[in-house]
Design a protein around this motif. Sequence first.
Motif, PDB file in Angstrom:
ATOM      1  N   ARG A  23       0.758  -1.248   0.074  1.00 21.83           N
ATOM      2  CA  ARG A  23       0.126  -0.069   0.003  1.00 21.83           C
ATOM      3  C   ARG A  23       0.745   1.338  -0.100  1.00 21.83           C
ATOM      4  NH1 ARG A  23      -3.237  -2.734   4.260  1.00 21.83           N
ATOM      5  NH2 ARG A  23      -4.991  -3.951   3.013  1.00 21.83           N
ATOM      6  N   ASN A  26       2.348   1.987  -3.387  1.00 20.98           N
ATOM      7  CA  ASN A  26       1.351   2.254  -4.393  1.00 20.98           C
ATOM      8  C   ASN A  26       0.834   3.817  -3.897  1.00 20.98           C
ATOM      9  OD1 ASN A  26       0.227   0.437  -6.319  1.00 20.98           O
ATOM     10  ND2 ASN A  26       0.652  -0.744  -4.843  1.00 20.98           N
ATOM     11  N   SER A  27       0.901   4.393  -2.739  1.00 20.76           N
ATOM     12  CA  SER A  27       0.717   5.588  -2.413  1.00 20.76           C
ATOM     13  C   SER A  27       1.634   6.628  -2.776  1.00 20.76           C
ATOM     14  CB  SER A  27       0.460   5.579  -0.942  1.00 20.76           C
ATOM     15  OG  SER A  27       1.643   5.824  -0.264  1.00 20.76           O
ATOM     16  N   ASP A  29       4.201   9.007  -4.709  1.00 20.17           N
ATOM     17  CA  ASP A  29       4.412   9.576  -6.094  1.00 20.17           C
ATOM     18  C   ASP A  29       5.513   9.370  -6.701  1.00 20.17           C
ATOM     19  OD1 ASP A  29       2.123  11.662  -5.635  1.00 20.17           O
ATOM     20  OD2 ASP A  29       3.297  12.427  -4.028  1.00 20.17           O
ATOM     21  N   THR A  56       0.670  -0.981  -8.673  1.00 22.48           N
ATOM     22  CA  THR A  56      -0.186  -0.920  -9.856  1.00 22.48           C
ATOM     23  C   THR A  56      -0.933   0.589  -9.955  1.00 22.48           C
ATOM     24  OG1 THR A  56      -1.889  -1.536  -8.053  1.00 22.48           O
ATOM     25  CG2 THR A  56      -0.818  -3.262  -9.287  1.00 22.48           C
ATOM     26  N   ASN A  57      -0.474   1.511  -9.350  1.00 21.25           N
ATOM     27  CA  ASN A  57      -0.855   2.712  -9.360  1.00 21.25           C
ATOM     28  C   ASN A  57      -0.343   3.547 -10.480  1.00 21.25           C
ATOM     29  OD1 ASN A  57      -1.692   5.512  -9.113  1.00 21.25           O
ATOM     30  ND2 ASN A  57      -0.956   5.675  -6.897  1.00 21.25           N
ATOM     31  N   THR A  60       2.311   6.484  -9.955  1.00 22.66           N
ATOM     32  CA  THR A  60       3.363   6.215  -8.976  1.00 22.66           C
ATOM     33  C   THR A  60       4.634   6.119  -9.993  1.00 22.66           C
ATOM     34  OG1 THR A  60       2.362   5.424  -7.490  1.00 22.66           O
ATOM     35  CG2 THR A  60       4.943   4.787  -7.688  1.00 22.66           C
TER      36      THR A  60
END
Length: 250
Positions: A23, A26-27, A29, A56-57, A60
Amino acid sequence: MIELLLVGIGTGNPEHLTLQAIRALNSADLVLIPRKGADKADLANLRRSICAEVVTNPATRIVEFDLPLRDRTNADYRCGVDDWHDAIAEVWSDTIRSEVSGDGSVALLVWGDPTLYDSTLRIASRLQPAPSVRVIPGITSIHALAASHAIPLTDIGAPFLVTTGRALRDTGWPASVDTLVVMLDGDCAFQHLDPAGITIWWGAYVGMAEEMTLSGPLLETAPRILEARGQARERIGWIMDVYILRRDSA
């Protein structure tokens, strides 16, 4: 303000990542991947593989940078390390400034856990301007080694000590403890011990596809470790190993 996420990624096995680590990545930048030269390209490749598997973001971004090399000719070990950390902090700061404008979050993937025999937190404290820092814990090579050998780290009600190869070589076996975990040992300090009554559990590349382990009485096992270690280093180009020593208690 920049938030710096120091994400413990375990010992090279993507399955060691916690949900919290995934997590956090993926959070972010920006995820920074250090390159440590051709002889340690595998370490950057593993970080790339981990990011490819769990990040998966689409927002990012992943950026690589070259890590400064430590001057190993400096006779003052602590001074040499301090200078090296200053150089790394400068590269981090320059890379973050060039890639993140204003506020944002930047993640670094840290082997094992960022709080155990790792200098990432010390380097982070030198960044200018100072970021806010959040640490995501990871599985350490100590836990992975004990799990590989299926042994407990401690005897009942007894302590253990985590130390370095340099300390073991220079000061010998510490008093009042029968179990040692030895890290950062490039010279195999166990060679300087009286092997009588000592058992060793050794592992290299623990948690990775190249993992290799050996265990047994130190007298018999030390030569096997030296041979296996030398062959692995020649074959792969670098080595990360850790071991547990336990002496018979009185």
